[in-house]
Design an enzyme around this catalytic site. Sequence first.
Site, PDB file in Angstrom:
ATOM      1  N   THR A 182       7.932  -0.935 -10.672  1.00 25.60           N
ATOM      2  CA  THR A 182       7.669  -0.820  -9.241  1.00 25.60           C
ATOM      3  C   THR A 182       8.947  -1.287  -8.536  1.00 25.60           C
ATOM      4  OG1 THR A 182       6.901  -3.081  -9.055  1.00 25.60           O
ATOM      5  CG2 THR A 182       5.246  -1.431  -9.611  1.00 25.60           C
ATOM      6  N   GLU A 329       1.534   2.247 -10.557  1.00 25.34           N
ATOM      7  CA  GLU A 329       0.544   1.552 -11.392  1.00 25.34           C
ATOM      8  C   GLU A 329      -0.538   2.487 -11.902  1.00 25.34           C
ATOM      9  OE1 GLU A 329       1.860   0.354  -8.652  1.00 25.34           O
ATOM     10  OE2 GLU A 329       2.038  -1.839  -8.704  1.00 25.34           O
ATOM     11  N   LYS A 438       8.793   2.162   3.979  1.00 26.83           N
ATOM     12  CA  LYS A 438       9.031   3.263   3.049  1.00 26.83           C
ATOM     13  C   LYS A 438       9.897   4.319   3.726  1.00 26.83           C
ATOM     14  CE  LYS A 438       6.862   5.026  -0.982  1.00 26.83           C
ATOM     15  NZ  LYS A 438       5.678   5.531  -1.638  1.00 26.83           N
ATOM     16  N   TRP A 443      10.749   2.513  -1.348  1.00 26.82           N
ATOM     17  CA  TRP A 443      10.392   1.235  -0.743  1.00 26.82           C
ATOM     18  C   TRP A 443      11.628   0.446  -0.312  1.00 26.82           C
ATOM     19  CZ3 TRP A 443       5.612   0.511   0.494  1.00 26.82           C
ATOM     20  CH2 TRP A 443       4.570   0.891  -0.329  1.00 26.82           C
TER      21      TRP A 443
HETATM   22  P1  AMP Z   1       4.958   3.936  -5.557  1.00 29.30           P
HETATM   23  O1  AMP Z   1       4.357   3.057  -6.570  1.00 29.30           O
HETATM   24  O2  AMP Z   1       6.386   3.663  -5.274  1.00 29.30           O
HETATM   25  O3  AMP Z   1       4.715   5.371  -5.863  1.00 29.30           O
HETATM   26  O4  AMP Z   1       4.253   3.650  -4.148  1.00 29.30           O
HETATM   27  C1  AMP Z   1       2.872   3.676  -4.038  1.00 29.30           C
HETATM   28  C2  AMP Z   1       2.477   3.485  -2.608  1.00 29.30           C
HETATM   29  O5  AMP Z   1       2.922   4.593  -1.815  1.00 29.30           O
HETATM   30  C3  AMP Z   1       0.986   3.438  -2.387  1.00 29.30           C
HETATM   31  O6  AMP Z   1       0.471   2.158  -2.646  1.00 29.30           O
HETATM   32  C4  AMP Z   1       0.888   3.831  -0.919  1.00 29.30           C
HETATM   33  O7  AMP Z   1       1.144   2.729  -0.069  1.00 29.30           O
HETATM   34  C5  AMP Z   1       2.003   4.820  -0.750  1.00 29.30           C
HETATM   35  N1  AMP Z   1       1.489   6.189  -0.856  1.00 29.30           N
HETATM   36  C6  AMP Z   1       1.484   6.998  -1.923  1.00 29.30           C
HETATM   37  N2  AMP Z   1       0.944   8.189  -1.622  1.00 29.30           N
HETATM   38  C7  AMP Z   1       0.585   8.139  -0.330  1.00 29.30           C
HETATM   39  C8  AMP Z   1      -0.036   9.049   0.580  1.00 29.30           C
HETATM   40  N3  AMP Z   1      -0.383  10.279   0.227  1.00 29.30           N
HETATM   41  N4  AMP Z   1      -0.263   8.625   1.845  1.00 29.30           N
HETATM   42  C9  AMP Z   1       0.093   7.381   2.246  1.00 29.30           C
HETATM   43  N5  AMP Z   1       0.685   6.487   1.446  1.00 29.30           N
HETATM   44  C10 AMP Z   1       0.926   6.849   0.168  1.00 29.30           C
END
Ligand code: AMP
Length: 543
Positions: A182, A329, A438, A443
């Site tokens: 992450t 995750e 983001k 991130w």
């Molecule tokens: P990552 O692990 O870097 O892929 O980030 C995951 C996070 O991205 C999630 O916990 C959400 O906060 C955000 N996220 C992923 N998909 C979406 C979506 N379709 N709409 C809004 N937030 C999203």
Amino acid sequence: MLTGRMMNFPLTLTHFLERARTLYARSEIVSRRPDRSLHRYTYADFYRRACRLAGALRRLGVKPGDRVASLCWNHHQHLELYFAVPAMGAVLHTLNLRLHPNDLGYIARHAEDRVLVVDRSLLPLFEKFAGAVPSIERVIVIPDDGPAPSGRLDYEQLLAPEPDTFDFPKVDEHAAAMLCYTSGTTGNPKGVLFSHRSTVLHTLVSCMADVLGVCGEDAVLPVVPMFHAAAWGLPYDAVATGAKVVMPGPHLDPASLLDLMAQERVTVAGGVPTIWLGILALLDQEPKRWDLSAMRTMAIGGSAAPAAMIDGFQKRHGLVVTHAWGMSELNPVGTLSRLKRHHADADDATKLSLRASQGFPLPFVDQRHVSDTGEVLPWDGSTMGELEVRGPWVASSYYGDEGNDRFTKDGWFKTGDVVTIDSEGYLRITDRSKDVIKSGGEWISSVALENALMAHPTVLEAAVFAGRHAKWDERPLAAVVFKPGQSATKEELSAHLEKHFAKYWVPDAYLFVQQIPRTSTGKFLKTKLREEYGDYLLKNPQE
Ligand code: AMP
């Protein structure tokens, strides 16, 4: 219990790899090189090279369970690594090339990577953190933009003398296949260790008609990087079904992607909203330039896909967006937005609102949302709570000791996303419980930036928060209070931050304020900052 009498056949990626040889030998894999030329070969070639790669890695001493890291763009060699490394029982650790070298060094050291495979074009990045990772014994260079420098192992030369076959071991389906970190929004980055079984089950469900419906007739373009959450599993979906694979390499600008989609008759593509916003803007300017008639759907996730974008693609260009939610995750897709049969009669606004939601869970993913005190909340479409999920491709703990308080005693994973769920299970992400930013799908940690800003000699306190941005969705903004009688310019503060962070982390604007609003417990009140200054960059685009 009367036990069923069926075989215990392991769910491993080796099975998909073998099908590439036996059933889909003529399917095609196309990759765009840095010089924009296209490399093409068949699944038969892919299989042979995966065997050669496994042979070469074994010759270099890679054993089951060892971590082999990749620092690569999306291309056919990366796909070879995706299959050869897990099939030989080792673990592919995909390194995110957009991270700061300090973070990459931390992650590769934490993972104890033994071998690193790196694109020649990314060698300068590797050299910045190489010294921090003593566990790396071998570095293999993919000659993407020219030959490997002398003294370095060359990927192609390494494969050349190896046989076209490899006796892949019997791998336990629970064995680790891939390690993804992450991005360390709170504390250090944390490792998520996908298993063969979790990846296989995710692939099978992804390919359901009700999910992405990837099948052998598709041409799949993973725009989402293979170093981020396994490119949402798209490479696995494609190879499992014998679909054509189209890899974009490093050219991710809208025109390059549209050229590739049109030329290669892409049917399914996946990427973050920033990519698609750029594509939509270009299509609006030149609606007739590209023939996208083959395109079946564009999967969008990673951040919320705006309803106006979904609508714009559909109404102005006849292109269908599939909105999905996922996380590293989760291996990674958790929910996906589909209409149900009874929605056929709903009005357009209702349909758009459902398609712009994050959808409902894939089979085998359970969802619930809970209050601050852990009470499970009603699915009424308005009560907000933190989303928790469980399922066979949800992490059960992190690789390492940190962060494991995110796994509840009753077997759920706390996502950190604040959501509502309606009576039909449709999820809507309203906020994040943490104040991460983001930007373009990546991130940015506000806390890390604040701590660095507050280390500047003139700064008394600083809060970093998300400002809305037309192109990147969000960009960091910093509210800064100077020490009495002191001051600094935007340029000085940015130069200070650039010493510690990747360039894209540095805030777009600094708001010099008298005080930062606080909660009753003395924490920065970022909701207030966002309310007050959230549109600052939209109003001041010159920043
Ligand atoms: P990552 O692990 O870097 O892929 O980030 C995951 C996070 O991205 C999630 O916990 C959400 O906060 C955000 N996220 C992923 N998909 C979406 C979506 N379709 N709409 C809004 N937030 C999203």
